[in-house]
Design a protein around this motif. Sequence first.
Motif, PDB file in Angstrom:
ATOM      1  N   PHE A 441       0.826  -1.216   0.000  1.00 29.47           N
ATOM      2  CA  PHE A 441       0.000   0.000   0.000  1.00 29.47           C
ATOM      3  C   PHE A 441       0.862   1.269   0.000  1.00 29.47           C
ATOM      4  O   PHE A 441       0.469   2.292  -0.564  1.00 29.47           O
ATOM      5  N   ASP A 442       2.018   1.201   0.638  1.00 29.00           N
ATOM      6  CA  ASP A 442       2.874   2.394   0.725  1.00 29.00           C
ATOM      7  C   ASP A 442       3.353   2.876  -0.638  1.00 29.00           C
ATOM      8  O   ASP A 442       3.786   4.029  -0.767  1.00 29.00           O
ATOM      9  N   HIS A 443       3.271   1.999  -1.654  1.00 29.16           N
ATOM     10  CA  HIS A 443       3.757   2.360  -2.992  1.00 29.16           C
ATOM     11  C   HIS A 443       2.632   2.753  -3.934  1.00 29.16           C
ATOM     12  O   HIS A 443       2.869   2.964  -5.129  1.00 29.16           O
ATOM     13  N   LEU A 444       1.400   2.840  -3.435  1.00 30.26           N
ATOM     14  CA  LEU A 444       0.262   3.092  -4.319  1.00 30.26           C
ATOM     15  C   LEU A 444       0.414   4.390  -5.105  1.00 30.26           C
ATOM     16  O   LEU A 444       0.038   4.461  -6.282  1.00 30.26           O
ATOM     17  N   SER A 445       0.943   5.418  -4.474  1.00 35.84           N
ATOM     18  CA  SER A 445       1.041   6.719  -5.144  1.00 35.84           C
ATOM     19  C   SER A 445       1.959   6.685  -6.344  1.00 35.84           C
ATOM     20  O   SER A 445       1.870   7.556  -7.229  1.00 35.84           O
ATOM     21  N   TYR A 446       2.834   5.708  -6.401  1.00 37.08           N
ATOM     22  CA  TYR A 446       3.836   5.668  -7.465  1.00 37.08           C
ATOM     23  C   TYR A 446       3.531   4.601  -8.517  1.00 37.08           C
ATOM     24  O   TYR A 446       4.280   4.456  -9.487  1.00 37.08           O
ATOM     25  N   LEU A 447       2.437   3.876  -8.338  1.00 38.43           N
ATOM     26  CA  LEU A 447       2.091   2.805  -9.275  1.00 38.43           C
ATOM     27  C   LEU A 447       1.177   3.335 -10.371  1.00 38.43           C
ATOM     28  O   LEU A 447       0.447   4.306 -10.167  1.00 38.43           O
ATOM     29  N   PRO A 448       1.190   2.696 -11.552  1.00 35.52           N
ATOM     30  CA  PRO A 448       0.236   3.077 -12.609  1.00 35.52           C
ATOM     31  C   PRO A 448      -1.196   2.902 -12.132  1.00 35.52           C
ATOM     32  O   PRO A 448      -1.493   2.034 -11.291  1.00 35.52           O
ATOM     33  N   LEU A 449      -2.076   3.709 -12.675  1.00 35.34           N
ATOM     34  CA  LEU A 449      -3.469   3.709 -12.227  1.00 35.34           C
ATOM     35  C   LEU A 449      -4.119   2.346 -12.411  1.00 35.34           C
ATOM     36  O   LEU A 449      -4.877   1.876 -11.544  1.00 35.34           O
ATOM     37  N   ALA A 450      -3.848   1.684 -13.541  1.00 39.21           N
ATOM     38  CA  ALA A 450      -4.452   0.366 -13.791  1.00 39.21           C
ATOM     39  C   ALA A 450      -4.019  -0.644 -12.735  1.00 39.21           C
ATOM     40  O   ALA A 450      -4.825  -1.480 -12.285  1.00 39.21           O
ATOM     41  N   THR A 451      -2.763  -0.567 -12.308  1.00 43.13           N
ATOM     42  CA  THR A 451      -2.277  -1.477 -11.269  1.00 43.13           C
ATOM     43  C   THR A 451      -2.970  -1.205  -9.947  1.00 43.13           C
ATOM     44  O   THR A 451      -3.363  -2.125  -9.221  1.00 43.13           O
ATOM     45  N   VAL A 452      -3.138   0.076  -9.611  1.00 49.17           N
ATOM     46  CA  VAL A 452      -3.811   0.439  -8.364  1.00 49.17           C
ATOM     47  C   VAL A 452      -5.247  -0.064  -8.366  1.00 49.17           C
ATOM     48  O   VAL A 452      -5.734  -0.635  -7.377  1.00 49.17           O
ATOM     49  N   VAL A 465     -12.622  -7.526   6.834  1.00 48.13           N
ATOM     50  CA  VAL A 465     -12.362  -8.311   8.052  1.00 48.13           C
ATOM     51  C   VAL A 465     -11.089  -7.897   8.761  1.00 48.13           C
ATOM     52  O   VAL A 465     -10.751  -8.473   9.788  1.00 48.13           O
ATOM     53  N   SER A 466     -10.362  -6.947   8.234  1.00 47.59           N
ATOM     54  CA  SER A 466      -9.110  -6.525   8.855  1.00 47.59           C
ATOM     55  C   SER A 466      -9.122  -5.019   9.058  1.00 47.59           C
ATOM     56  O   SER A 466      -8.982  -4.257   8.092  1.00 47.59           O
ATOM     57  N   MET A 467      -9.287  -4.613  10.304  1.00 44.33           N
ATOM     58  CA  MET A 467      -9.312  -3.185  10.601  1.00 44.33           C
ATOM     59  C   MET A 467      -7.956  -2.553  10.349  1.00 44.33           C
ATOM     60  O   MET A 467      -7.862  -1.433   9.823  1.00 44.33           O
ATOM     61  N   SER A 468      -6.892  -3.256  10.699  1.00 50.02           N
ATOM     62  CA  SER A 468      -5.554  -2.689  10.507  1.00 50.02           C
ATOM     63  C   SER A 468      -5.253  -2.469   9.031  1.00 50.02           C
ATOM     64  O   SER A 468      -4.660  -1.453   8.636  1.00 50.02           O
ATOM     65  N   LEU A 469      -5.701  -3.412   8.199  1.00 59.14           N
ATOM     66  CA  LEU A 469      -5.461  -3.278   6.765  1.00 59.14           C
ATOM     67  C   LEU A 469      -6.257  -2.103   6.196  1.00 59.14           C
ATOM     68  O   LEU A 469      -5.754  -1.317   5.382  1.00 59.14           O
ATOM     69  N   LYS A 470      -7.494  -1.985   6.645  1.00 62.55           N
ATOM     70  CA  LYS A 470      -8.324  -0.881   6.155  1.00 62.55           C
ATOM     71  C   LYS A 470      -7.768   0.471   6.612  1.00 62.55           C
ATOM     72  O   LYS A 470      -7.687   1.422   5.825  1.00 62.55           O
ATOM     73  N   ASP A 471      -7.344   0.560   7.861  1.00 60.63           N
ATOM     74  CA  ASP A 471      -6.791   1.813   8.365  1.00 60.63           C
ATOM     75  C   ASP A 471      -5.514   2.191   7.635  1.00 60.63           C
ATOM     76  O   ASP A 471      -5.283   3.367   7.326  1.00 60.63           O
ATOM     77  N   ALA A 472      -4.685   1.184   7.348  1.00 64.56           N
ATOM     78  CA  ALA A 472      -3.441   1.458   6.617  1.00 64.56           C
ATOM     79  C   ALA A 472      -3.743   1.982   5.214  1.00 64.56           C
ATOM     80  O   ALA A 472      -3.083   2.911   4.717  1.00 64.56           O
ATOM     81  N   LEU A 473      -4.754   1.384   4.560  1.00 62.62           N
ATOM     82  CA  LEU A 473      -5.099   1.831   3.207  1.00 62.62           C
ATOM     83  C   LEU A 473      -5.651   3.256   3.220  1.00 62.62           C
ATOM     84  O   LEU A 473      -5.279   4.085   2.374  1.00 62.62           O
ATOM     85  N   ILE A 474      -6.514   3.570   4.185  1.00 66.85           N
ATOM     86  CA  ILE A 474      -7.090   4.916   4.248  1.00 66.85           C
ATOM     87  C   ILE A 474      -6.000   5.953   4.476  1.00 66.85           C
ATOM     88  O   ILE A 474      -5.993   7.031   3.866  1.00 66.85           O
ATOM     89  N   LEU A 475      -5.038   5.616   5.320  1.00 65.37           N
ATOM     90  CA  LEU A 475      -3.940   6.540   5.567  1.00 65.37           C
ATOM     91  C   LEU A 475      -3.146   6.807   4.297  1.00 65.37           C
ATOM     92  O   LEU A 475      -2.794   7.954   3.978  1.00 65.37           O
ATOM     93  N   VAL A 476      -2.885   5.745   3.564  1.00 65.92           N
ATOM     94  CA  VAL A 476      -2.132   5.889   2.305  1.00 65.92           C
ATOM     95  C   VAL A 476      -2.941   6.696   1.289  1.00 65.92           C
ATOM     96  O   VAL A 476      -2.400   7.570   0.590  1.00 65.92           O
ATOM     97  N   LEU A 477      -4.240   6.443   1.200  1.00 60.68           N
ATOM     98  CA  LEU A 477      -5.071   7.160   0.233  1.00 60.68           C
ATOM     99  C   LEU A 477      -5.181   8.644   0.581  1.00 60.68           C
ATOM    100  O   LEU A 477      -5.211   9.504  -0.308  1.00 60.68           O
ATOM    101  N   ARG A 478      -5.236   8.951   1.862  1.00 57.17           N
ATOM    102  CA  ARG A 478      -5.283  10.357   2.255  1.00 57.17           C
ATOM    103  C   ARG A 478      -3.998  11.087   1.859  1.00 57.17           C
ATOM    104  O   ARG A 478      -4.029  12.230   1.392  1.00 57.17           O
ATOM    105  N   LYS A 479      -2.878  10.416   2.055  1.00 59.26           N
ATOM    106  CA  LYS A 479      -1.612  11.031   1.634  1.00 59.26           C
ATOM    107  C   LYS A 479      -1.581  11.198   0.120  1.00 59.26           C
ATOM    108  O   LYS A 479      -1.114  12.215  -0.400  1.00 59.26           O
ATOM    109  N   ALA A 480      -2.094  10.176  -0.589  1.00 60.37           N
ATOM    110  CA  ALA A 480      -2.083  10.228  -2.052  1.00 60.37           C
ATOM    111  C   ALA A 480      -2.979  11.335  -2.585  1.00 60.37           C
ATOM    112  O   ALA A 480      -2.739  11.866  -3.677  1.00 60.37           O
ATOM    113  N   MET A 481      -4.011  11.694  -1.819  1.00 63.08           N
ATOM    114  CA  MET A 481      -4.916  12.754  -2.250  1.00 63.08           C
ATOM    115  C   MET A 481      -4.187  14.083  -2.435  1.00 63.08           C
ATOM    116  O   MET A 481      -4.578  14.923  -3.245  1.00 63.08           O
TER     117      MET A 481
END
Length: 1251
Positions: A441-452, A465-481
């Motif tokens: 997830f930490d590399h999402l901002s640098y990946l091609p859109l189709a890959t994301v 089913v994984s709160m930690s995974l969801k929280d990590a993704l939201i954090l990454v998406l907020r930074k990517a915004m």
Amino acid sequence: MDKIVSLSDGDSTEELQKYLSSLTDDQVAILTQFSAKREPMCPLLTGSPPSSTEGSNRRLLVYQHCIPLCESGDLQPEVASDIIGLLMLETHTLSGPSLAQLASIFVEAIKVGKMGSGKSLELFPTVLTALAACEALSYGKGELSGEEYKKQFYLYIMYLCLPDFRDVPLSSEELQFLVEKVLRMFIKLDLQEIPPLVYQLLLLSAKGCKKQILDGIISYFKEQDLCQEEEQKSLDLEVQSIPQDQLRYVEGTTILHIVFAVRLDHDNLSHLARIQRYEEQVFEVLKGGIIKSFKDEQLQQGSKFLQDLIPGHCRVAQMILDTVKNSVFGWDHVTQGLVQLGFFLMDTFGPKPGPFGKTSEGSVTVARTPTQQACKLGGQVLLQGFKIHEPIRGEILEQVLNRLVTKTASPVNHYLELFSDIVVSAPMILLESSSKVTETFDHLSYLPLATVQGLLKAVQPLLKVSMSLKDALILVLRKAMFSSQLDGRKSAVTGFLLLLKNFKVLGSLASSQCSQAISSSQIQVDVHSRYNSAANEAFCLEILSSLRRCLGQQADVRLMLYEGFYDVLRRNSQLASSIMQTLCSHLRRYYEPEQDLLPPMKLEPCITAHGDQVFLQEPLAHLISCTVHCLLWLQTMRRSVNPNAGDSDDDEEEEEQEGYQSELQTILDSMTRRMIKSELEDFELDKSAEFSMGSSVGVKNNIYAVLVMGVYEVLMEYNFIKADYSKTRFEELLELFNRYHKLSEILKEKSGKGRVPSNKTPRSLLSLGFISTLLTVLFRDSTQSKEEALSVLRSSGEFLRYAVNVAVQKIQQLEETGHTDGPDGQNPDRTFRFLCDMTSVLMWRYTNIPSVVEDPGKKEKRSSLSHLCLEGLLKIFTTCQQRYPDKMAQLLSNMDIAEDDADKDNGSVTEMNYFYIRQFQRTLFSQLSGGEEEFNSKEAQLLVNILSVLSRQLKPSSQQFVQMITWTVKICKETSFEDSAFSKGLLSLLFSLHVLYKSPVSLLLELCQDIHSQLGDIDQCVHPLHHLFNLLLQLLVLSQVDRVLDEVDWLIARKKSHTAAAKSVSDKATQTTDQQDPIEKAMTLQLGTLLTALNELIQTALLPGTCTITLLRELSRTYTILTTLVKYYIQVCTSQHRALPARFEKLVKLSGSHLTPQCYSFITYAQVAKLLRETKAIPNLIFSIEQYEKYLITLSKKSKVNLMQYMKLSTSRDFRINAATLDAALQEQDDGEETTESQETQEPKQKKRKQ
């Protein structure tokens, strides 16, 4: 015993012999034991002369009782040694059968382990030596010499005592014989005894015969696998000689022994490092074998000739997948290699980037090419390995995620599909490795859109089913915004929209009504165990607040938001208020509220400028489109859920919905009314406006034009749905279209004149579902109450053409990308439903309305509508084959154009398919019957292409397929139109059908004869120009020649490899010299017919340039194939000593006496007629001919057959002396003799001037 001793002391032995003869065998046995312990044994042997049968049998009886007695330990060592010594002295007196029986006693004692002290084994070599001196002994049903009999016992003892006899020196012949003997014993042993014996054999392989041992082990298990397959196919499942799981475990143990043997074989592989050095080569060999298997399979599937000749095919892919499946039975040493092989295949054969690094959108639904099949096989190996073996799961997951992150320059669709399959197959296992996913997830901002997009879709089940995974993704998406990269912000929008679509809020409508791509049913866990709907609502509202910031970013980011809001609303209808308020407030910024002002939109804020460059800032048409579709869906769902909503008291929320819905309807109605009133001058887009893409003003006007056209389209769709078949509303809709059409025509006219070419027509904003509905009501709806309103739209031919044009555009987009713009464009089921509806309408429109009744005053435009319908049908059929290969029958079943036709058989897919083929055949036949004046080339080409697509659905073995070929041949023979494109398509159809029915070589011969008769001989007058029709025909024929040569070359290579592998069975091959191999016969016949066809072509006055060069290349390749065939027969004559087949001699005669002389004549013709520029085709052809003749000489020596008697050597060479040219040159030399001296004297002056 005393009597025997006294008789033996006498002078005569007759009484002793007589006395011993009176004793029974039991008495002799007692005497033997007694004399061995107390008295000497000489009397017993003296009284048993070997010359008599009775004496010989008694001597054998003494030996039989003495051997176990010596092994029992009851005798003193000195006594036992004396007995063995005495027996050794008397051994040579025993008869051959007695010696053989005595040797068998030793072998049996060794086998059962009864050899105690081993003292009696001193006698065994003496027995074998005496046995070797015998002349002949019976063995089985035949006889063996004593020496051979001795070898049998010796090798059997070696087999029984392999661990003890490893250090015994053996000759290579003895070792090979021993190995063969042991391998033959495999089939007689119990399955559990095989692994220890394999282990001993592998230890013995240090002396040699490694390949023979491994081949024998493999052959044994291969035979066992075949027996297992036959037993599984049989109906009587209870009859199973060996349990399958037991066999697999034994194979696993054998693999373990082989692996250890390889690692410990220091003499040949030295160290493990050297084994690792060969890993890459091994994988290259496997890769080559796999891709060759797929290519061979593809070649066979595309040729009926090869299918009949070689019906079976070795499926390497299935073998590898079986290996993965069987590896669960303790094949631990195989699993790591399978993982490496899987990634090796996916890396090597995965999709490659296109021109300029671009990749094609959408994944391939069906793996068609060998490379795609190899890549798919790699994914299947990894997926099955992940499911079966727990120890390798972490490694597979890590490598997949690493490739998703690192391979940014090339497509990773295949890895995304594999990762998605892994998530579905083992979601809980992935949760244990959630840290690896979080790192990705930490590399999402640098990946091609189709890959994301692919990655986030794949992990959706895990986020539930994984709160930690969801929280990590939201954090990454907020930074990517807030990323500085546009792709990073687009990735953030993608992620947030996917989260909104997949976290359902309490009270939302059924998810079955939405078009989500990932279903929560993919994961077998309780998705509500950790999150409730109230928490989801707060979570979704928080995301929506983040997405609102996107409304101030670039147009691409806003566009993604507009395209995603509709699917979010359908999934989470409880978010309707927030979404609609967001859209409504944003729309007000571009809406002119003053009702008297025109136009109703503010276009200036929709663009932005940086210096001289102008960019789109707000995709206004997409904003309105999103608003309209969300509004219409909400109104539809509200009516369906609560039809009497107007009669009940609404709560505050419903009043709020009524508020923004009413406001939006007012805005849209006002926009419709004012857009109709607005002229192009109001937008500054009249004919006087500049549309050149080379200036900023032109770019701005183009952007304005596209926005205005999009708004017109959105309002057309909105008003059609809201009109409820009102004539007045349809008239307004037509007014909107007229303005759209006027602006579109101006844009086409202006953009075509500019120096910088403009982009192609912008994609229509009409949704696929609306286009499907529109076409249906325009062409098929005959409801009386709707007739008056629909007549308004039907009266406009331009509107009808526009509707079909948009349908074709949408289908084209679906074919290329797998989805379309607008609502339901990402839902494959709904998209296919729309395709079915459009197919039915277009087919009915094309077949039921003749062109003669269409708009009599505009023939050109009239035919264009039928042409568009046909083009749409072709694209639908092609798209269905590519994107929905399993639903072609379902598509055809919806084409209810002939409900009353008795010929249509809905019960048979083949019959139904052929029914529509006949429909198009009739249409094409009527086109060809009307004469050249009424012949429409483009329409005929489309019909041929449609027939080609539909014919692929016919089974080559069916009667309909044969009828299709017969019809195509008839049309080709009867058609005299010299329309190059149509003729090429028709002949291509004929060849594609013919190759699946039988070999096309006879058809090629007919075509070559026709070409020869049409163009004439090379010795006639050469015409410098010919019709384009002839050129295309000749090139098409030559391409088929190349295909026939490919098949023959493949067959020769196959035969050569089999011949090399069958050298050991050459004796069997020599027994069938009278009957030629069927493959050899087929190759010879193919080449013979092909040579005859080429002989026709090289006598023809062909076209200059490409056609002649292509023919020379095919001739060169033909001689190369002939050379390869000659080399094959050289190999056969060397290894099998077979006589040459008579057909091959005829082929050589045909090539030498007919083809080769004509080749040299054609070369001369091509040079004299100056048909060729500088080319290597002629020298290459001459070299190929000479190589062919060279190897024919070699074959003549090997076979003792004079094949060169058919060859006629020619002086025609590329470097030959041309007599005419030489005479002309000599004449010029004579004429220039007088000026030679002056030229020589002036030459130095010329050099000085240059200086």
